[in-house]
Design a protein around this motif. Structure first.
Motif, PDB file in Angstrom:
ATOM      1  N   LEU A   1       0.805  -1.305   0.097  1.00 62.08           N
ATOM      2  CA  LEU A   1      -0.007   0.036  -0.014  1.00 62.08           C
ATOM      3  C   LEU A   1       0.877   1.062   0.010  1.00 62.08           C
ATOM      4  N   ALA A   2       1.946   1.368   0.856  1.00 62.84           N
ATOM      5  CA  ALA A   2       2.879   2.282   0.799  1.00 62.84           C
ATOM      6  C   ALA A   2       3.381   2.875  -0.540  1.00 62.84           C
ATOM      7  N   LYS A   3       3.785   1.661  -1.503  1.00 68.58           N
ATOM      8  CA  LYS A   3       4.313   1.763  -2.608  1.00 68.58           C
ATOM      9  C   LYS A   3       2.990   2.425  -3.619  1.00 68.58           C
ATOM     10  N   VAL A   4       1.920   2.072  -3.589  1.00 68.73           N
ATOM     11  CA  VAL A   4       0.956   2.395  -4.148  1.00 68.73           C
ATOM     12  C   VAL A   4       0.667   3.805  -3.987  1.00 68.73           C
ATOM     13  N   ILE A   5       0.801   4.377  -2.545  1.00 65.84           N
ATOM     14  CA  ILE A   5       0.498   5.802  -2.433  1.00 65.84           C
ATOM     15  C   ILE A   5       1.722   6.620  -3.020  1.00 65.84           C
ATOM     16  N   ALA A   6       2.983   5.897  -2.800  1.00 69.28           N
ATOM     17  CA  ALA A   6       4.105   6.699  -3.267  1.00 69.28           C
ATOM     18  C   ALA A   6       4.130   6.853  -4.829  1.00 69.28           C
ATOM     19  N   GLN A   7       3.721   5.947  -5.445  1.00 64.57           N
ATOM     20  CA  GLN A   7       3.384   5.878  -7.015  1.00 64.57           C
ATOM     21  C   GLN A   7       2.237   7.001  -7.384  1.00 64.57           C
ATOM     22  N   TRP A   8       1.306   7.042  -6.599  1.00 59.36           N
ATOM     23  CA  TRP A   8       0.081   8.013  -6.694  1.00 59.36           C
ATOM     24  C   TRP A   8       0.570   9.355  -6.492  1.00 59.36           C
ATOM     25  N   ARG A   9       1.332   9.633  -5.453  1.00 62.63           N
ATOM     26  CA  ARG A   9       1.814  11.015  -5.230  1.00 62.63           C
ATOM     27  C   ARG A   9       2.931  11.490  -6.429  1.00 62.63           C
ATOM     28  N   ALA A  10       3.622  10.605  -6.917  1.00 59.23           N
ATOM     29  CA  ALA A  10       4.492  10.896  -8.115  1.00 59.23           C
ATOM     30  C   ALA A  10       3.623  11.290  -9.378  1.00 59.23           C
ATOM     31  N   LEU A  11       2.389  10.437  -9.550  1.00 56.50           N
ATOM     32  CA  LEU A  11       1.632  10.707 -10.612  1.00 56.50           C
ATOM     33  C   LEU A  11       0.919  11.982 -10.338  1.00 56.50           C
ATOM     34  N   CYS A  12       0.374  12.484  -9.266  1.00 53.03           N
ATOM     35  CA  CYS A  12      -0.155  13.785  -9.126  1.00 53.03           C
ATOM     36  C   CYS A  12       0.671  14.884  -9.303  1.00 53.03           C
ATOM     37  N   TRP A  13       2.120  14.960  -9.027  1.00 55.83           N
ATOM     38  CA  TRP A  13       3.071  15.951  -9.491  1.00 55.83           C
ATOM     39  C   TRP A  13       3.037  16.037 -10.724  1.00 55.83           C
ATOM     40  N   GLN A  14       3.235  15.176 -11.357  1.00 56.39           N
ATOM     41  CA  GLN A  14       3.376  15.178 -12.879  1.00 56.39           C
ATOM     42  C   GLN A  14       1.944  15.745 -13.778  1.00 56.39           C
ATOM     43  N   LEU A  15       0.997  15.221 -13.229  1.00 55.34           N
ATOM     44  CA  LEU A  15      -0.187  15.996 -13.598  1.00 55.34           C
ATOM     45  C   LEU A  15      -0.438  17.178 -13.195  1.00 55.34           C
ATOM     46  N   MET A  16      -0.098  17.609 -12.198  1.00 53.12           N
ATOM     47  CA  MET A  16      -0.115  19.136 -11.764  1.00 53.12           C
ATOM     48  C   MET A  16       0.801  20.031 -12.598  1.00 53.12           C
ATOM     49  N   GLY A  17       1.733  19.626 -12.952  1.00 53.44           N
ATOM     50  CA  GLY A  17       2.720  20.407 -13.929  1.00 53.44           C
ATOM     51  C   GLY A  17       2.145  20.496 -15.365  1.00 53.44           C
ATOM     52  N   MET A  18       1.742  19.279 -15.809  1.00 56.76           N
ATOM     53  CA  MET A  18       0.872  19.413 -17.083  1.00 56.76           C
ATOM     54  C   MET A  18      -0.364  20.212 -17.056  1.00 56.76           C
ATOM     55  N   THR A  19      -1.074  19.985 -16.089  1.00 53.54           N
ATOM     56  CA  THR A  19      -2.263  21.201 -15.853  1.00 53.54           C
ATOM     57  C   THR A  19      -1.652  22.458 -15.992  1.00 53.54           C
ATOM     58  N   LEU A  20      -0.660  22.780 -15.315  1.00 56.31           N
ATOM     59  CA  LEU A  20      -0.220  24.195 -15.344  1.00 56.31           C
ATOM     60  C   LEU A  20       0.025  24.653 -17.123  1.00 56.31           C
ATOM     61  N   VAL A  21       0.766  23.710 -17.656  1.00 53.59           N
ATOM     62  CA  VAL A  21       0.851  24.323 -18.880  1.00 53.59           C
ATOM     63  C   VAL A  21      -0.324  24.269 -19.602  1.00 53.59           C
ATOM     64  N   SER A  22      -1.434  23.351 -19.620  1.00 51.92           N
ATOM     65  CA  SER A  22      -2.350  23.370 -20.432  1.00 51.92           C
ATOM     66  C   SER A  22      -3.277  24.428 -19.952  1.00 51.92           C
ATOM     67  N   GLN A  23      -3.606  24.731 -18.932  1.00 54.73           N
ATOM     68  CA  GLN A  23      -4.419  25.688 -18.486  1.00 54.73           C
ATOM     69  C   GLN A  23      -3.983  27.052 -18.828  1.00 54.73           C
ATOM     70  N   THR A  24      -2.748  27.216 -18.607  1.00 51.69           N
ATOM     71  CA  THR A  24      -2.141  28.529 -19.185  1.00 51.69           C
ATOM     72  C   THR A  24      -2.390  28.806 -20.686  1.00 51.69           C
ATOM     73  N   ASN A  25      -2.080  27.597 -21.309  1.00 54.87           N
ATOM     74  CA  ASN A  25      -2.397  27.690 -22.748  1.00 54.87           C
ATOM     75  C   ASN A  25      -3.953  28.111 -23.259  1.00 54.87           C
ATOM     76  N   LEU A  26      -4.674  27.406 -22.531  1.00 55.13           N
ATOM     77  CA  LEU A  26      -6.248  27.700 -22.719  1.00 55.13           C
ATOM     78  C   LEU A  26      -6.686  29.109 -22.581  1.00 55.13           C
ATOM     79  N   LEU A  27      -6.146  29.687 -21.600  1.00 60.02           N
ATOM     80  CA  LEU A  27      -6.102  30.979 -21.372  1.00 60.02           C
ATOM     81  C   LEU A  27      -5.398  32.182 -22.222  1.00 60.02           C
TER      82      LEU A  27
END
Length: 387
Positions: free
Chosen positions: A262-288
């Protein structure tokens, strides 16, 4: 079963094995329906492009009438808008039906193929003793096969639409925007097709930013799915151990083991969250920024009277459409990574089942060969010497 050390297959082999099975949907008895849906989706994309092209010119005519304060023309343009809007809505509905029907049919075909392969010939029991990445085959068929068939349809339709939109509306930008003349160092510099050059440069910048920020996304998604599969596999094993009447306490350390998973699942989920946050920053900025940049680029010519209000709106809309078309890679990057991870997991299961099938057939072939040799020897021994 084979005792050779397990070597993970490379990416090319995984994708090749996936498409070897998945492409069967376009062959055999299901082929006619599959190709009909493909033709329907392609036709819908072309009709949507034509409707969008007409709406782009409607924007020009409508806002030109606004600039002239021409009430009669505004009413006429409002009447023209109704059939265009109705056609756009109808085609959008048809597109959703065609796309989801294709996804449903393909998933049903591939899932049935995987279930037959997994459950036939006692392969489901033999699979547990094989080395490889094939844990929780039932989940791979139920979930990964769904993603592996849903995403390619969306991506293919999106790619075709993006290519056609880019080609069509680059022509609009070139014809409406024309050239821009800038004073510099006592001279005048002419930039032909400046709106086209601007949208290409801006799209390249956005794509580069998205690729850089999301460069680890495919690896993170793959590791996240692997950690989730391990957690389910450990949980299922602990449940089976606890239900065994002869060994109720077969795994006294089970809580610690499943806690680590379970700890490995949560760690990978956290890493995925950071990746998607960075990509959302680019996509939303571009959209505006995209529509604003399109309008600002038209202002120099509008302020000196070289573009009408309608042409400004038309060019800005075309700029947004072309940028969105060029942005297909960045918009689809996360889904492409998700598809690749799921397709790899389906392919890993298929390769493991291939090995199970080969192992099951190998002893039978050897026995048949040995039996044939023994029968031949006995036949020779029983023949008269004169023959």
């Amino acid at each position: 079963m084979s005792h050779d050390p397990y070597l993970p297959p490379d990416q090319r082999r995984l994708l090749s094995r996936f498409w070897e099975s998945a492409a069967g949907f376009w062959r055999g008895g299901s082929a006619w329906r599959a190709w009909f849906l493909v033709a329907l989706m392609v036709a819908t994309v072309f009709l949507q492009l034509w409707t969008q092209y007409l709406l782009n010119f409607w924007n020009r005519d409508f806002f030109d009438a606004v600039g002239r304060r021409d009430g009669q023309e505004l009413w006429r343009q409002a009447q023209h808008f109704v059939p265009l809007a109705a056609a756009s809505i109808f085609l959008a509905i048809v597109s959703v039906w065609g796309r989801m029907t294709m996804q449903r049919e393909w998933r049903q075909w591939l899932s049935s193929h995987l279930y037959d392969f997994w459950l036939g010939g006692a392969r489901s029991r033999r699979l547990r003793f094989m080395l490889g990445e094939h844990q929780t085959p039932e989940y791979r068929i139920a979930e990964d096969a769904k993603v592996a068939t849903d995403v390619p349809v969306d991506l293919a339709v999106g790619l075709l639409s993006s290519v056609l939109n880019a080609i069509t509306f680059i022509g609009v930008l070139w014809s409406v925007g024309g050239s821009l003349v800038l004073p510099a160092f006592g001279r005048h510099i002419t930039i032909p097709g400046y709106l086209v050059l601007a949208v290409v440069g801006y799209s390249a910048l956005v794509t580069a930013a998205m690729m850089f920020i999301g460069r680890h996304l495919m690896r993170v998604l793959g590791e996240s799915k692997r950690a989730e599969a391990d957690l389910r596999a450990i949980g299922a094993h602990l449940r089976e151990s606890g239900e065994h009447p002869l060994a109720p306490d077969a795994r006294p350390d089970g809580r610690g083991i499943i806690g680590d998973a379970l700890a490995k699942v949560i760690a990978q989920w956290r890493a995925l969250c950071w990746q998607l946050m960075g990509m959302t920053l680019v996509s939303q900025t571009n959209l505006l920024l995209t529509p604003v940049i399109g309008l600002l680029l038209c202002m120099p010519k509008y302020l000196v009277g070289l573009m009408s209000l309608g042409e400004v709106v038309q060019a800005a809309a075309a700029f947004t459409i072309v940028q969105a078309a060029f942005n297909w890679i960045t918009d689809s990057y996360a889904r492409l990574a998700e598809w690749r991870s799921s397709a790899n997991r389906v392919a890993s299961l298929l390769l493991a089942l291939d090995e199970v099938k080969a192992e099951a057939e190998r002893p039978a072939n050897l026995d048949v060969a040995a039996g044939s040799e023994g029968n031949g020897s006995r036949a020779q021994a029983g023949r008269p010497s004169g023959e």
